[in-house]
Write a protein that holds these residues in place. Sequence first.
Motif, PDB file in Angstrom:
ATOM      1  N   ILE A  87      32.662   5.276  94.695  1.00 15.92           N
ATOM      2  CA  ILE A  87      32.278   5.091  96.087  1.00 15.92           C
ATOM      3  C   ILE A  87      32.563   3.641  96.480  1.00 15.92           C
ATOM      4  O   ILE A  87      33.094   2.862  95.695  1.00 15.92           O
ATOM      5  CB  ILE A  87      30.806   5.464  96.324  1.00 15.92           C
ATOM      6  N   GLY A  88      32.209   3.277  97.706  1.00 16.11           N
ATOM      7  CA  GLY A  88      32.474   1.922  98.165  1.00 16.11           C
ATOM      8  C   GLY A  88      31.327   0.986  97.867  1.00 16.11           C
ATOM      9  O   GLY A  88      30.159   1.396  97.797  1.00 16.11           O
ATOM     10  N   GLY A  89      31.658  -0.296  97.688  1.00 12.84           N
ATOM     11  CA  GLY A  89      30.624  -1.282  97.433  1.00 12.84           C
ATOM     12  C   GLY A  89      31.117  -2.696  97.645  1.00 12.84           C
ATOM     13  O   GLY A  89      32.323  -2.965  97.578  1.00 12.84           O
ATOM     14  N   LEU A  90      30.210  -3.585  97.907  1.00 19.64           N
ATOM     15  CA  LEU A  90      30.513  -5.008  98.055  1.00 19.64           C
ATOM     16  C   LEU A  90      29.203  -5.766  97.971  1.00 19.64           C
ATOM     17  O   LEU A  90      28.112  -5.175  98.026  1.00 19.64           O
ATOM     18  CB  LEU A  90      31.207  -5.292  99.396  1.00 19.64           C
ATOM     19  N   CYS A  91      29.289  -7.074  97.838  1.00 18.27           N
ATOM     20  CA  CYS A  91      28.064  -7.866  97.839  1.00 18.27           C
ATOM     21  C   CYS A  91      28.317  -9.230  98.444  1.00 18.27           C
ATOM     22  O   CYS A  91      29.450  -9.725  98.458  1.00 18.27           O
ATOM     23  CB  CYS A  91      27.487  -8.012  96.429  1.00 18.27           C
ATOM     24  N   PHE A  92      27.261  -9.809  98.979  1.00 19.37           N
ATOM     25  CA  PHE A  92      27.267 -11.169  99.488  1.00 19.37           C
ATOM     26  C   PHE A  92      26.227 -11.962  98.713  1.00 19.37           C
ATOM     27  O   PHE A  92      25.025 -11.754  98.880  1.00 19.37           O
ATOM     28  CB  PHE A  92      26.934 -11.200 100.982  1.00 19.37           C
ATOM     29  N   ILE A  93      26.689 -12.837  97.860  1.00 21.36           N
ATOM     30  CA  ILE A  93      25.760 -13.640  97.055  1.00 21.36           C
ATOM     31  C   ILE A  93      26.515 -14.851  96.513  1.00 21.36           C
ATOM     32  O   ILE A  93      27.721 -14.784  96.245  1.00 21.36           O
ATOM     33  CB  ILE A  93      25.172 -12.810  95.891  1.00 21.36           C
ATOM     34  N   GLU A  94      25.805 -15.952  96.382  1.00 15.99           N
ATOM     35  CA  GLU A  94      26.380 -17.176  95.820  1.00 15.99           C
ATOM     36  C   GLU A  94      25.602 -17.513  94.550  1.00 15.99           C
ATOM     37  O   GLU A  94      24.494 -18.037  94.603  1.00 15.99           O
ATOM     38  CB  GLU A  94      26.291 -18.322  96.828  1.00 15.99           C
ATOM     39  N   THR A  95      26.199 -17.169  93.411  1.00 13.74           N
ATOM     40  CA  THR A  95      25.548 -17.416  92.130  1.00 13.74           C
ATOM     41  C   THR A  95      26.541 -18.024  91.147  1.00 13.74           C
ATOM     42  O   THR A  95      27.753 -17.913  91.314  1.00 13.74           O
ATOM     43  CB  THR A  95      24.994 -16.117  91.505  1.00 13.74           C
ATOM     44  N   THR A  96      26.006 -18.633  90.123  1.00 16.24           N
ATOM     45  CA  THR A  96      26.822 -19.140  89.030  1.00 16.24           C
ATOM     46  C   THR A  96      25.977 -19.126  87.764  1.00 16.24           C
ATOM     47  O   THR A  96      24.756 -18.978  87.817  1.00 16.24           O
ATOM     48  CB  THR A  96      27.325 -20.573  89.326  1.00 16.24           C
ATOM     49  N   LEU A  97      26.622 -19.242  86.612  1.00 13.15           N
ATOM     50  CA  LEU A  97      25.905 -19.358  85.342  1.00 13.15           C
ATOM     51  C   LEU A  97      25.853 -20.820  84.932  1.00 13.15           C
ATOM     52  O   LEU A  97      26.870 -21.521  84.979  1.00 13.15           O
ATOM     53  CB  LEU A  97      26.603 -18.538  84.251  1.00 13.15           C
ATOM     54  N   ASN A  98      24.681 -21.289  84.508  1.00  9.46           N
ATOM     55  CA  ASN A  98      24.604 -22.654  83.991  1.00  9.46           C
ATOM     56  C   ASN A  98      24.975 -22.688  82.513  1.00  9.46           C
ATOM     57  O   ASN A  98      25.374 -21.669  81.932  1.00  9.46           O
ATOM     58  CB  ASN A  98      23.222 -23.273  84.259  1.00  9.46           C
ATOM     59  N   GLU A  99      24.836 -23.835  81.886  1.00 13.73           N
ATOM     60  CA  GLU A  99      25.279 -23.998  80.501  1.00 13.73           C
ATOM     61  C   GLU A  99      24.482 -23.133  79.523  1.00 13.73           C
ATOM     62  O   GLU A  99      24.953 -22.834  78.418  1.00 13.73           O
ATOM     63  CB  GLU A  99      25.184 -25.475  80.079  1.00 13.73           C
ATOM     64  N   ASP A 100      23.294 -22.713  79.910  1.00 13.78           N
ATOM     65  CA  ASP A 100      22.477 -21.849  79.054  1.00 13.78           C
ATOM     66  C   ASP A 100      22.715 -20.365  79.309  1.00 13.78           C
ATOM     67  O   ASP A 100      22.111 -19.520  78.649  1.00 13.78           O
ATOM     68  CB  ASP A 100      20.987 -22.152  79.265  1.00 13.78           C
ATOM     69  N   GLY A 101      23.574 -20.057  80.283  1.00 21.06           N
ATOM     70  CA  GLY A 101      23.826 -18.666  80.628  1.00 21.06           C
ATOM     71  C   GLY A 101      22.844 -18.101  81.625  1.00 21.06           C
ATOM     72  O   GLY A 101      22.834 -16.891  81.882  1.00 21.06           O
ATOM     73  N   ASP A 102      22.003 -18.980  82.221  1.00 22.43           N
ATOM     74  CA  ASP A 102      21.072 -18.531  83.258  1.00 22.43           C
ATOM     75  C   ASP A 102      21.828 -18.281  84.559  1.00 22.43           C
ATOM     76  O   ASP A 102      22.808 -18.965  84.871  1.00 22.43           O
ATOM     77  CB  ASP A 102      19.988 -19.581  83.507  1.00 22.43           C
ATOM     78  N   ILE A 103      21.354 -17.316  85.335  1.00 21.29           N
ATOM     79  CA  ILE A 103      21.938 -17.030  86.644  1.00 21.29           C
ATOM     80  C   ILE A 103      21.254 -17.918  87.673  1.00 21.29           C
ATOM     81  O   ILE A 103      20.034 -17.858  87.847  1.00 21.29           O
ATOM     82  CB  ILE A 103      21.746 -15.542  87.006  1.00 21.29           C
ATOM     83  N   VAL A 104      22.041 -18.745  88.358  1.00 21.52           N
ATOM     84  CA  VAL A 104      21.486 -19.704  89.315  1.00 21.52           C
ATOM     85  C   VAL A 104      21.941 -19.324  90.722  1.00 21.52           C
ATOM     86  O   VAL A 104      23.141 -19.240  90.995  1.00 21.52           O
ATOM     87  CB  VAL A 104      21.930 -21.148  88.984  1.00 21.52           C
ATOM     88  N   GLN A 105      20.982 -19.087  91.591  1.00 20.67           N
ATOM     89  CA  GLN A 105      21.264 -18.738  92.980  1.00 20.67           C
ATOM     90  C   GLN A 105      20.625 -19.790  93.879  1.00 20.67           C
ATOM     91  O   GLN A 105      19.413 -19.976  93.876  1.00 20.67           O
ATOM     92  CB  GLN A 105      20.710 -17.353  93.326  1.00 20.67           C
ATOM     93  N   THR A 106      21.456 -20.463  94.687  1.00 17.62           N
ATOM     94  CA  THR A 106      20.961 -21.586  95.484  1.00 17.62           C
ATOM     95  C   THR A 106      20.886 -21.293  96.979  1.00 17.62           C
ATOM     96  O   THR A 106      20.348 -22.093  97.738  1.00 17.62           O
ATOM     97  CB  THR A 106      21.851 -22.826  95.266  1.00 17.62           C
ATOM     98  N   SER A 107      21.447 -20.179  97.440  1.00 20.35           N
ATOM     99  CA  SER A 107      21.335 -19.800  98.849  1.00 20.35           C
ATOM    100  C   SER A 107      20.670 -18.430  98.942  1.00 20.35           C
ATOM    101  O   SER A 107      20.702 -17.649  97.991  1.00 20.35           O
ATOM    102  CB  SER A 107      22.707 -19.772  99.525  1.00 20.35           C
ATOM    103  N   VAL A 108      20.083 -18.122 100.099  1.00 22.75           N
ATOM    104  CA  VAL A 108      19.198 -16.963 100.189  1.00 22.75           C
ATOM    105  C   VAL A 108      19.935 -15.621 100.210  1.00 22.75           C
ATOM    106  O   VAL A 108      19.339 -14.585  99.906  1.00 22.75           O
ATOM    107  CB  VAL A 108      18.296 -17.049 101.441  1.00 22.75           C
TER     108      VAL A 108
END
Length: 304
Positions: A120-141
């Motif tokens: 099916i169709g899909g998409l996402c809007f998100i601004e994330t990155t992984l830090n040096e420990d592999g944690d998921i970091v999200q800085t915008s809402v």
Amino acid sequence: MRILVLGAGGVGGYFGGRLVEKGEDVTFLVRSRRKQQIKKNGLVIRSVNGDFSFTPKIITKTDTVAPFDVVLFSTKAYHIEEAINDLKPFIGEKTVIIPLLNGIVHLSPLKQAFGSDKVIGGLCFIETTLNEDGDIVQTSVADRLVFGEIEQPDTDRIKQIADTFSGTKANFVLSDHIAQDMYHKYLIIAVVSGVTTLMRAPMGPIRESDGGQAFIQHLLEEITQIMKASGSPIADNIVEKHMQTIEELSYDMKSSMLRDMEKGLSIEGEHLQGYLLKLAKEFGVDASLLKVVYQNLKVYEKML
């Protein structure tokens, strides 16, 4: 429903984690290196929308488990063939695959590998990155995942998926015009990734620079013309809407492609801007700005 998330990076890890936080049955399909990292640290989300850490259920491609009901397919476009092969053992007759990749060209290999009825169709809007420990970091809402049937919007299975996704801290949105939504996302991500990588800067300084707004709009209009010429289902007023969205992006917003470049990683230029240039050539549309954007990406790849 039993949910499988392909990967545990910034996209899959975040949305899968929010489903776990709600209490859904979620498993993550990861590579061996990521498995060891998660076993050591757990899966950690550090987010402006609320932190969450947990010990996830994880499998690798060699594990044997029953097929899943829903798959969130969240790999990078240049890993799609490998990801398809990894995923095949976990797909059953009624499995539904929701791709969250940028662009549009991934639909064809997914349908070819698993059947059109499963994708099916899909998409996402998100601004994330992984830090040096592999944690998921999200800085915008922004944390919106949009999904829907491509052919028949109102089906029993999509209602069940929507019910499963409801009530999480992330925004899971059911769409009855997902094809248009995907092209609209493709359009804006091609522009934002194009200008941020070309200028090596976040959106704020680009917008405020002399001629910056005009450059963004000209690139947006150019890609819109390409999409319209190729018959893509985009709205007539999409340029105005996207310019307003771009104006509202945070000053420090960086595209995921720019973040990948800053880390010296592979990028999706061929699948995004490269595919658009092929369409421009096929339909006789001038794409002078897009060619500059694409050339910058090719130079970066040459230097990897």
